[in-house]
Design a protein around this motif. Sequence first.
Motif, PDB file in Angstrom:
ATOM      1  N   LEU A 581       0.836  -1.206   0.027  1.00  6.21           N
ATOM      2  CA  LEU A 581       0.079  -0.299  -0.056  1.00  6.21           C
ATOM      3  C   LEU A 581       0.911   1.587  -0.058  1.00  6.21           C
ATOM      4  O   LEU A 581       1.886   1.352   0.406  1.00  6.21           O
ATOM      5  N   ASN A 582       0.427   2.253  -0.702  1.00  6.76           N
ATOM      6  CA  ASN A 582       1.020   3.529  -0.587  1.00  6.76           C
ATOM      7  C   ASN A 582       0.324   4.480   0.431  1.00  6.76           C
ATOM      8  O   ASN A 582      -1.018   4.152   0.714  1.00  6.76           O
ATOM      9  N   GLU A 584      -1.759   7.844   1.940  1.00  8.59           N
ATOM     10  CA  GLU A 584      -2.645   8.718   1.173  1.00  8.59           C
ATOM     11  C   GLU A 584      -2.019  10.067   1.324  1.00  8.59           C
ATOM     12  O   GLU A 584      -1.459  10.310   2.688  1.00  8.59           O
ATOM     13  N   ASP A 613      -4.439   8.167  -3.602  1.00  3.75           N
ATOM     14  CA  ASP A 613      -4.340   6.962  -2.958  1.00  3.75           C
ATOM     15  C   ASP A 613      -5.142   6.659  -1.886  1.00  3.75           C
ATOM     16  O   ASP A 613      -4.611   6.102  -0.937  1.00  3.75           O
ATOM     17  N   ILE A 615      -6.954   4.762   0.722  1.00  2.38           N
ATOM     18  CA  ILE A 615      -7.030   3.208   1.089  1.00  2.38           C
ATOM     19  C   ILE A 615      -8.375   2.813   1.522  1.00  2.38           C
ATOM     20  O   ILE A 615      -8.959   3.649   2.733  1.00  2.38           O
ATOM     21  N   ASN A 633      -5.243   0.599  -2.680  1.00  9.76           N
ATOM     22  CA  ASN A 633      -5.231   1.834  -2.952  1.00  9.76           C
ATOM     23  C   ASN A 633      -6.402   2.241  -4.151  1.00  9.76           C
ATOM     24  O   ASN A 633      -6.089   1.911  -5.080  1.00  9.76           O
TER      25      ASN A 633
END
Length: 816
Positions: A581-582, A584, A613, A615, A633
């Motif tokens: 995950l990236n 936010e 991005d 989540i 994302n």
Amino acid sequence: MKRLLLLIFTLVIFINARAQMPGMPGMGGGAKKTSVTGRITAVILDSVTKAPIDYATISLINAGNNKSVNGGVTDPKGKITLQNVSPDTYKLMIGFMGYKTKSITITTTPSKPDNNIGTIYISSTENTLADVQIQGTKAIIENKVDRMVYNAEADGTNAGGDATDVMRKVPMLSVDANGDVQLRGAAVRVLINGKPSGTMASSVADALKMIPAEQIKSVEVITSPSAKYDAEGSGGIINIITKKSNAQGVSGSINASAGTRQNNGAFNLTAKTGRLSVNTSLGTNLAYAQNSQTSFVTNTQYNDGTFNNLSQDGFSKWSRNGYNGSLGLDYDFNAYNNISSNVKFNHFSNGGPGASVYNISNNAGNIIANNISDMDMTFNNMDWNVDYKKTSKKEGEEFTISGQLSTGRTPTSFSNTIYNTFYPNGHETLSSNTGRNNEYTAQTDYTYPFSKTTTLEVGAKGIFREIKSEYANTASPDFNYGQDIASAYGVLSFDLTKKIKFKGGLRAEYTNISFNTLSGDTQKNDYLNLFPSAILSKTLKGNGTLKLSYNRRMQRPSLSYLNPFRNESNQFNVMQGNPYLNPELSDNFELGYSTFIKGSIINASVFYRRTSDIIESSISPLRGDTTKTSYINVGTSQTYGFNIFASYNPKPKWTLMTNFSGTTYSITNSQTNINTGTYFNFNWFVRSAYGFGKGYNFEVFNVITSKKRTYQGVTDPFYIYGASIKKDLFHKKGSIGVNVLNPFTKNLHIKTVNNSSDATGTVYQSTNIYYPLRSFGVNFSYSFGKLKFTEKKKIKNDDAKQDQQQQGGGMGGIQQ
């Protein structure tokens, strides 16, 4: 331009360790105010009976800038002593329920720093309705340049509740059926006394239930955090300030409650003699599974022409048991040097047995199966911090160094035994996971006032996290996750005019991440982000304030989002984190207005937030009749919203309060470029509290929420309502009360529908949960000694997105 050059110059000095305190070469050695401090003493009596007023609230306000600098409450003899008062001109405000608020102007000088005012008489408010309304309302809600403050200690109806009850009364906040808190439709970072809590990282809802309302001094809602704060929290920051004692002698409180849903207990004790202060606390929360939580889930999948339909009807009897405690020491070496240390520990245990009946239909026919399950999730956490603070002869100058160690251990285990035609004697599946978390933090901050109207704040911070998730009964390798964060900030505050104030700054955060995949490979990621912030505030005529703000925020996924451990407590709906995950990133703009009108307070704001991005949880086909829930994302969202808060006193002892928040929901998927459309979500809170006299107080409240949208689905609306009545005892040192929640509705029905379609297939899932919410309870509280509240700067790790869906624990024992 001159102020910008000043900011850059000072930052360079700070980074090179040349911003020294007085007595050291550098900018701190400039002109200083006198170091003499004194004390102000007074006795508060009733103007008619001449009886002492016990527990009258005293505030010392600087006459030059109208800022509160000190305060406390009177003792049983009506006496108050305010220590460490710098020479200046002040307004002494005296307030107490049923009496006129009185203001006295006083002055202290370097040659005469002590001022014994003597006896002050205050009179009844029987014929001064307007004055009571204005002063009482102002005492409960305060508006500051970057936050709104709800003074819980000034609200007598809070006695007997817990922090969840307090949160429902705080403007702009919404509390859902599970006790999770949101600020204007977005996730927030919850701090206690400016510090993160391991308990909050595991379950915000459980942590709030462990804090008695009587322990809370105030709740700060920071919608526009400056660059001084960690950049975490797209919605903002909530800071719970608890009561502490700074008076000679011993003070404390005892709180207990018992009911059909939960039983709480809390004990607090503070002792101070000379320069040393010691405080300790113990708390417990016992919630046994007297009522069953039932659920009904339908999964329908289409994959390559095959059809699978799963109906699951089950119940669970979960218990939630926990205890916490703390021990703190505070020592003043002299007037300018202080050191403090605090150790906190928390333990929660959640889980219990359950049973389900499965009806599986597909192209091959129907299968009926029974499943017996058991779940146990335990959380243990210890936080130890040490803080050093140095002040100087120059008023407002301050230098702090802080360190914190947090350790956590969270074992999670579950078992499933399924009975069907293939396994007539049962087939058992066991799995367990133990999460270990070590976190080290170092932080330093420096505040330098160039003048009464211009202040510079700079600082640096490092957070080093070591996470390990150990698997049992599986061939998967242990999950190791490392996250290091380095940050620095600078904030400059000054007055543009007498009525216009500005506060702006810049924060830089560098994040370095490394983790191993399920295949054993090591992945690394790092990123640098800059977070500007700016607030412009103007004072208007008639007690009005107008604020315009901008800030950039980040939400890193917490480790419960990232852990790839497969939680198969429900073997037909597997849960698994996503380590790829990236974070936010959001840009926030807000325009706010607040005013007092004839005893009423009104606060209104509009805002815009763009977040990349985003989540969210995601459901997808896994195999056959099984689905997988993880996190992805989703894309970019644009949110418009508003908030209106109002409080009105029709009579001196009657308070009406309401808060309405509305936000839009719209997300554009970054891969497909498909937009969900725009939806409107709202949360509405209404409260009425009335004091009948002779110590009786009655309160009713109602919370209504709209549908909650996500990229894949929607959760139906729900409402919560309740009432309580309290009687003061022992000259307002104690109280006893009864409360009720949803008395006419046994269960809270929460329905969620999700739809997912991708290359692997199509899934339709409908979940109906019937949560036993109806409850009745009694509560008792007693306080002894005198309290004088102070606040100290602490470490604030506001940097990780919390799992709002966790209840009593997370996946794999991973926490921040």
